[in-house]
Design a protein around this motif. Structure first.
Motif, mmCIF file in Angstrom:
data_model
loop_
_atom_site.group_PDB
_atom_site.id
_atom_site.type_symbol
_atom_site.label_atom_id
_atom_site.label_comp_id
_atom_site.label_asym_id
_atom_site.label_seq_id
_atom_site.Cartn_x
_atom_site.Cartn_y
_atom_site.Cartn_z
ATOM 1 N N LEU A 182 2.118 10.418 3.612
ATOM 2 C CA LEU A 182 0.945 11.035 4.246
ATOM 3 C C LEU A 182 0.179 11.922 3.265
ATOM 4 O O LEU A 182 -1.054 11.871 3.179
ATOM 5 N N GLN A 183 0.923 12.725 2.509
ATOM 6 C CA GLN A 183 0.327 13.706 1.598
ATOM 7 C C GLN A 183 -0.723 13.090 0.656
ATOM 8 O O GLN A 183 -1.858 13.574 0.591
ATOM 9 N N PRO A 184 -0.372 12.014 -0.082
ATOM 10 C CA PRO A 184 -1.352 11.425 -1.003
ATOM 11 C C PRO A 184 -2.622 10.938 -0.302
ATOM 12 O O PRO A 184 -3.715 11.059 -0.876
ATOM 13 N N LEU A 185 -2.469 10.464 0.947
ATOM 14 C CA LEU A 185 -3.657 9.970 1.665
ATOM 15 C C LEU A 185 -4.601 11.111 2.026
ATOM 16 O O LEU A 185 -5.816 10.945 2.039
ATOM 17 N N THR A 186 -4.026 12.281 2.330
ATOM 18 C CA THR A 186 -4.894 13.419 2.672
ATOM 19 C C THR A 186 -5.640 13.909 1.424
ATOM 20 O O THR A 186 -6.719 14.470 1.520
ATOM 21 N N GLU A 187 -5.032 13.688 0.247
ATOM 22 C CA GLU A 187 -5.716 14.097 -0.983
ATOM 23 C C GLU A 187 -6.804 13.105 -1.377
ATOM 24 O O GLU A 187 -7.814 13.463 -1.976
ATOM 25 N N LYS A 188 -6.584 11.853 -0.996
ATOM 26 C CA LYS A 188 -7.511 10.803 -1.395
ATOM 27 C C LYS A 188 -8.716 10.701 -0.459
ATOM 28 O O LYS A 188 -9.838 10.462 -0.911
ATOM 29 N N HIS A 189 -8.466 10.887 0.837
ATOM 30 C CA HIS A 189 -9.543 10.679 1.826
ATOM 31 C C HIS A 189 -9.852 11.971 2.555
ATOM 32 O O HIS A 189 -9.008 12.510 3.273
ATOM 33 N N ALA A 190 -11.106 12.414 2.403
ATOM 34 C CA ALA A 190 -11.512 13.675 3.040
ATOM 35 C C ALA A 190 -11.383 13.597 4.564
ATOM 36 O O ALA A 190 -11.005 14.574 5.211
ATOM 37 N N ASP A 191 -11.673 12.412 5.143
ATOM 38 C CA ASP A 191 -11.628 12.343 6.614
ATOM 39 C C ASP A 191 -10.188 12.403 7.144
ATOM 40 O O ASP A 191 -9.950 12.940 8.227
ATOM 41 N N ILE A 192 -9.233 11.876 6.373
ATOM 42 C CA ILE A 192 -7.828 11.992 6.802
ATOM 43 C C ILE A 192 -7.389 13.449 6.733
ATOM 44 O O ILE A 192 -6.720 13.974 7.626
ATOM 45 N N SER A 193 -7.811 14.127 5.651
ATOM 46 C CA SER A 193 -7.486 15.541 5.503
ATOM 47 C C SER A 193 -8.056 16.340 6.679
ATOM 48 O O SER A 193 -7.378 17.196 7.263
ATOM 49 N N PHE A 194 -9.296 16.013 7.060
ATOM 50 C CA PHE A 194 -9.923 16.718 8.182
ATOM 51 C C PHE A 194 -9.191 16.426 9.485
ATOM 52 O O PHE A 194 -8.966 17.325 10.296
ATOM 53 N N LEU A 195 -8.813 15.159 9.654
ATOM 54 C CA LEU A 195 -8.070 14.758 10.861
ATOM 55 C C LEU A 195 -6.797 15.582 11.022
ATOM 56 O O LEU A 195 -6.495 16.096 12.108
#
Lengths: 197, 186
Positions: free
Chosen positions: A117-130
């Motif tokens: 999960l962690q790498p995806l939140t760093e890569k995609h701003a919308d996942i981080s926001f979610l």
């Protein structure tokens, strides 16, 4: 696996209600989830250990609770479908959990490892926001409950539980519900006896 | 005596205890006190008394099982579980399907007339959760070798696999009694 595709539909609906993702983000995001099942009264997270997973509840009821060497017990949160589960603060801060996470009925989940999960939140701003939005909503729920615990009467707390989760009386032993509401079992029984189903 | 694979027996026990818990949580714990304490139409036990009768067995067997499991940590499961002759006899006597006869409750297992209905049901649920945890622990022990003295005479020791089956059959018997009672009175 059929369970995975059904679970991913639930997940998709759930995140759309929080913060919809771009097609590209969703495509990557859905790839990190695995089906997981547990029977009744199984510990998924143990106090003192790290929380490794974010859960999506597909079936069953679970609780996050505090328990210490003086046998003090506090049921903090119930989770049931469709919602996220797991000890979120320990997961996001990556420190040992102060709480237990256990199933109260046989349960089905999807779960994703924090390492995926962690790498995806760093890569995609919308996942981080979610994720931030989801955690903030969870905080809102906890603050709302603090108000109820501190200022509502026992009867109001009981009624509020029935309004919010009417099905829970038939799924969860009363002792966990009474503990969640901060009242003793005898008091809880009085309200049950007065209620007509 | 029929033999059953160890893991099949564990699975079967887990399933039946799960069902007993679901029935109790879904229905019995939410009934009004007056229904729980109402004597049966034939003058028999109330729903609360049926469960209290089961609780007296839990009071005896659960601590015994706990001790036996803690001592059995060195044993390892055998592939098959085989009931003893006496174990099978008691289980068949209690299974609602095979034991149609009515028996009088033994001394020490007769429920009081005045009960705290909700406390009785809460205790039954607690005991079922405890029983379930012991069945889970028993996955790793030899159900043929671990033995438990029975409640009516400590001179007889039954295999743990038989004791589990006896308790579950007996629970089912009196839960059925409670639900029969509910359908005529409730």
């Amino acid at each position: 696996m059929p369970q995975l595709s059904v679970g991913l539909e639930t997940l998709h609906t759930l995140i759309n209600s929080i913060h919809p993702l771009s097609e590209e983000s969703w495509h990557e995001f859905q790839g990190i989830w695995r089906p997981f099942s547990a029977k009744r009264k199984e510990l998924l997270t143990v106090a003192g250990e790290r929380e490794r997973y974010l859960y999506v509840v597909l079936e069953g009821v679970q609780r996050i609770y505090y328990f210490d060497d003086q046998l003090r017990e506090a049921t903090l949160v119930f989770t049931y479908a469709p919602s996220f589960g797991g000890v979120i603060d320990a997961l996001m801060l990556q420190h040992p959990s102060r709480y237990f996470y256990e199933t109260l009925t046989p349960s089905l989940f999807l779960r994703a490892s924090i390492h995926d999960l962690q790498p995806l939140t760093e890569k995609h701003a919308d996942i981080s926001f979610l994720i931030r939005q989801g955690a903030t909503l969870a905080l809102s729920g906890v603050l709302e409950r603090l108000v109820e615990l501190q200022s509502y009467s026992a009867e109001e707390r009981f009624k509020q539980l029935l309004r919010r989760s009417p099905h829970i009386l038939q799924l969860v032993p009363h002792k966990y519900l009474a503990n969640y509401l901060g009242m003793d079992a005898t008091n809880f029984s009085k309200f049950i006896n007065r209620m007509r189903m | 005596m029929t033999a059953i694979p160890h893991y099949e027996l564990i699975e079967l026990l887990e399933k039946r205890i799960e069902l007993h818990l679901q029935q109790t949580i879904y229905s019995l714990q939410n009934l009004p006190e007056s229904v729980l304490l109402q004597p049966a139409a034939d003058g028999g036990w109330s729903i609360a008394q049926c469960l209290e009768h089961l609780n007296t067995y839990g009071d005896y067997y659960l601590p015994q099982i706990k001790i036996a499991l803690s001592k059995a940590s060195h044993s390892s499961p055998s592939r098959l579980f085989q009931s003893s002759w006496l174990g099978e006899y008691f289980i068949k006597m209690m299974e609602p399907e095979t034991g149609k006869k009515k028996y009088k409750a033994f001394k020490g297992h007769i429920p009081a007339a005045r009960l705290d209905a909700y406390a009785t049901i809460a205790k039954f649920i607690q005991q079922q959760e405890e029983l379930l945890s012991y069945v889970k622990q028993a996955k790793a022990v030899n159900l043929n070798e671990v033995r438990i003295p029975i409640s009516i005479t400590r001179l007889i020791r039954l295999k743990l696999g038989d004791v589990f089956q006896f308790i579950v059959a007996h629970d089912e018997r009196h839960l059925q009694q409670a639900f029969r009672h509910l359908s005529t009175n409730g």
